[in-house]
Scaffold this motif. Sequence first.
Motif, mmCIF file in Angstrom:
data_model
loop_
_atom_site.group_PDB
_atom_site.id
_atom_site.type_symbol
_atom_site.label_atom_id
_atom_site.label_comp_id
_atom_site.label_asym_id
_atom_site.label_seq_id
_atom_site.Cartn_x
_atom_site.Cartn_y
_atom_site.Cartn_z
ATOM 1 N N GLY A 149 -3.399 43.907 34.588
ATOM 2 C CA GLY A 149 -4.236 42.833 35.105
ATOM 3 C C GLY A 149 -3.468 41.530 35.251
ATOM 4 O O GLY A 149 -3.574 40.826 36.251
ATOM 5 N N ALA A 150 -2.657 41.211 34.233
ATOM 6 C CA ALA A 150 -1.850 39.992 34.306
ATOM 7 C C ALA A 150 -0.828 40.075 35.425
ATOM 8 O O ALA A 150 -0.566 39.098 36.134
ATOM 9 N N LEU A 151 -0.244 41.264 35.624
ATOM 10 C CA LEU A 151 0.717 41.436 36.708
ATOM 11 C C LEU A 151 0.053 41.281 38.065
ATOM 12 O O LEU A 151 0.614 40.667 38.991
ATOM 13 N N ARG A 152 -1.166 41.813 38.189
ATOM 14 C CA ARG A 152 -1.902 41.680 39.450
ATOM 15 C C ARG A 152 -2.249 40.225 39.722
ATOM 16 O O ARG A 152 -2.107 39.732 40.860
ATOM 17 N N GLU A 153 -2.697 39.513 38.700
ATOM 18 C CA GLU A 153 -3.014 38.098 38.873
ATOM 19 C C GLU A 153 -1.777 37.290 39.245
ATOM 20 O O GLU A 153 -1.843 36.379 40.084
#
Length: 275
Positions: free
Chosen positions: A25-29
């Motif tokens: 999720g952090a990578l996508r954000e």
Amino acid sequence: MSRTAPAPAGEAAPPRPRRRIPGLGALRESGRLFALAGTTVREAFRRPFQTRELIEQFWFVAAVTILPAALVSIPFGAVIALQVGSLAQQLGAQSFTGGASVLAVIQQASPLIVALLIAGAGGSAICADLGSRTIREELEAMEVMGVSPVQRLVVPRVLACMLVAVLLNGLVSVVGTLGGYFFNVMLQHGTPGAYLSSFSALAQLPDLYISEIKAVVFGFIAGVVAAYRGLNPRGGPKGVGDVVNQSVVITFLLLFVVNVVLTAIYLQLVPQKGA
């Protein structure tokens, strides 16, 4: 031991639950944030340019940050001058107090102070404004009419943050230097001539360049992060308040990391005066 019963013939098997990958999720954000930054740079060269919106946002960001920046720069310059002066006295190098303290203010304190104030005052207001527009579906209406929300709303706000950062950086540098000079001369009994001569002996023009470059980059980061979180609120009005807090925290973290990177690159590429 319990087992899952097989699906009856002719019926589809129930879907298996997806496994959540830690950090995805952090990578996508992060990817979406970089994508918005690239889109902002590209849309900045499109016409028509939103000059009126840029002026309004520039005036707003400057109005909410100029006085706090001037007031905060005085204790920052004083603390740096007092700490450096005390250390210089212990080492017997009082003559270099002015150069060391002024360089610390110009290269490090000034762009960071400006960026933090822009993120905390101007960036939070930008994030709240864009978040409220998003939950009211104004941005979707703009897209239906063929208007790019990034070109119409995001670009002027990011450019305003960058321009204010550059101008306030000069103000904070001057006020912080004067504050450090006053406290060093008055409280630590330093000589004005030694303070100024050490600064001229150690400082060089690239020191001012890196300070302004940091201000531009930090202003861009503050504007893009505020715009990104404002364009992606969750949960209605409460979500808008949450993304405002998130934008400030994320901006602070990015500013300190980028400051370390830019400082390391500068010290590696530019030889210091007298070295």
